[in-house]
Design a protein around this motif. Structure first.
Motif, short mmCIF file in Angstrom:
data_model
loop_
_atom_site.label_atom_id
_atom_site.label_comp_id
_atom_site.label_asym_id
_atom_site.label_seq_id
_atom_site.Cartn_x
_atom_site.Cartn_y
_atom_site.Cartn_z
N GLY A 1 3.36 8.87 -10.70
CA GLY A 1 2.47 8.98 -11.85
C GLY A 1 1.99 10.40 -12.08
N HIS A 2 1.64 11.09 -10.99
CA HIS A 2 1.21 12.49 -11.11
C HIS A 2 2.36 13.38 -11.57
N LEU A 3 3.56 13.16 -11.02
CA LEU A 3 4.73 13.93 -11.45
C LEU A 3 4.99 13.73 -12.95
N LYS A 4 4.96 12.46 -13.38
CA LYS A 4 5.20 12.17 -14.79
C LYS A 4 4.15 12.83 -15.68
N ALA A 5 2.89 12.73 -15.27
CA ALA A 5 1.81 13.30 -16.08
C ALA A 5 1.93 14.83 -16.15
N ASN A 6 2.26 15.43 -15.01
CA ASN A 6 2.37 16.90 -14.98
C ASN A 6 3.54 17.41 -15.82
N HIS A 7 4.53 16.57 -16.04
CA HIS A 7 5.71 16.99 -16.79
C HIS A 7 5.86 16.24 -18.11
N VAL B 1 1.49 -0.68 -11.72
CA VAL B 1 1.94 0.71 -11.61
C VAL B 1 1.78 1.43 -12.95
N ILE B 2 2.19 0.77 -14.04
CA ILE B 2 2.07 1.38 -15.37
C ILE B 2 0.59 1.64 -15.69
N ARG B 3 -0.26 0.69 -15.34
CA ARG B 3 -1.70 0.87 -15.56
C ARG B 3 -2.19 2.11 -14.81
N HIS B 4 -1.76 2.27 -13.56
CA HIS B 4 -2.13 3.46 -12.78
C HIS B 4 -1.61 4.73 -13.45
N HIS B 5 -0.34 4.69 -13.91
CA HIS B 5 0.27 5.87 -14.52
C HIS B 5 -0.45 6.25 -15.82
N GLU B 6 -0.84 5.24 -16.58
CA GLU B 6 -1.57 5.51 -17.83
C GLU B 6 -2.92 6.16 -17.51
N THR B 7 -3.58 5.66 -16.47
CA THR B 7 -4.88 6.24 -16.06
C THR B 7 -4.69 7.70 -15.65
N ILE B 8 -3.67 7.98 -14.87
CA ILE B 8 -3.38 9.35 -14.41
C ILE B 8 -3.08 10.24 -15.61
N ALA B 9 -2.24 9.73 -16.55
CA ALA B 9 -1.88 10.52 -17.74
C ALA B 9 -3.12 10.83 -18.58
N ASN B 10 -4.02 9.86 -18.70
CA ASN B 10 -5.23 10.08 -19.49
C ASN B 10 -6.16 11.09 -18.82
N GLU B 11 -6.17 11.10 -17.50
CA GLU B 11 -7.00 12.09 -16.78
C GLU B 11 -6.47 13.50 -16.96
N LYS B 12 -5.14 13.62 -17.10
CA LYS B 12 -4.50 14.95 -17.23
C LYS B 12 -4.58 15.44 -18.68
N ALA B 13 -4.75 14.51 -19.63
CA ALA B 13 -4.72 14.89 -21.05
C ALA B 13 -5.94 15.71 -21.45
N ALA C 1 0.84 -1.21 0.00
CA ALA C 1 0.00 0.00 0.00
C ALA C 1 0.87 1.25 0.00
N GLU C 2 1.91 1.27 0.83
CA GLU C 2 2.83 2.42 0.86
C GLU C 2 3.55 2.58 -0.47
N ARG C 3 3.97 1.45 -1.05
CA ARG C 3 4.67 1.50 -2.34
C ARG C 3 3.77 2.13 -3.40
N PHE C 4 2.49 1.70 -3.42
CA PHE C 4 1.57 2.24 -4.42
C PHE C 4 1.24 3.71 -4.15
N LYS C 5 1.25 4.15 -2.89
CA LYS C 5 1.08 5.59 -2.61
C LYS C 5 2.21 6.37 -3.27
N CYS C 6 3.43 5.85 -3.16
CA CYS C 6 4.59 6.52 -3.78
C CYS C 6 4.50 6.48 -5.29
N THR C 7 4.15 5.34 -5.85
CA THR C 7 4.11 5.25 -7.32
C THR C 7 2.96 6.09 -7.89
N GLN C 8 1.87 6.29 -7.11
CA GLN C 8 0.80 7.18 -7.57
C GLN C 8 1.34 8.61 -7.67
N GLN C 9 2.16 9.00 -6.69
CA GLN C 9 2.76 10.34 -6.73
C GLN C 9 3.71 10.47 -7.92
#
Length: 110
Positions: free
Chosen positions: A50-56, A98-110, A40-48
């Motif tokens: 994901g947001h950093l990657k999407a924002n940049h 993690v990649i699935r989460h990052h793709e979801t975050i990136a699509n939400e930011k797009a 759970a802690e690891r996924f909290k970090c990887t979610q963050q």
């Protein structure tokens, strides 16, 4: 019809054996709880991440990092007397999520 002769003639287990079994199972339950909390802690970090990657505008996957992580985990597993192939499968499973989460975050930011 085959029968299990051991089950047919099972004697009550030795109380010392049952106590040891219970002790080991309690430890397994504690370890499982720790693993869940650590994931759970690891996924909290990887979610963050994901947001950093999407924002940049960085890609959701990082194959070079993933390769380094797999090599590192395989070495850690070998040193810990854990099957490195199992450790790699476990990490690949986590990376895919993690990649699935990052793709979801990136699509939400797009």
């Amino acid at each position: 019809m085959t029968t299990n002769h051991h089950a047919d003639h099972a004697e009550p287990a030795d109380p010392a054996v049952l106590a040891e079994l219970s002790r080991l199972r309690d430890s397994i339950d504690n370890i499982d709880a720790a693993v869940v909390h650590m994931l759970a802690e690891r996924f909290k970090c990887t979610q963050q991440v994901g947001h950093l990657k999407a924002n940049h505008q960085l890609p959701p996957a990082d194959p070079a990092r993933e390769s380094r992580q797999i090599a590192r985990l395989r070495e850690l597993a070998e040193n810990a007397k854990l099957d490195p192939a199992f450790a790699e499968k476990f990490l690949n499973f986590i990376i895919a999520e993690v990649i699935r989460h990052h793709e979801t975050i990136a699509n939400e930011k797009a």
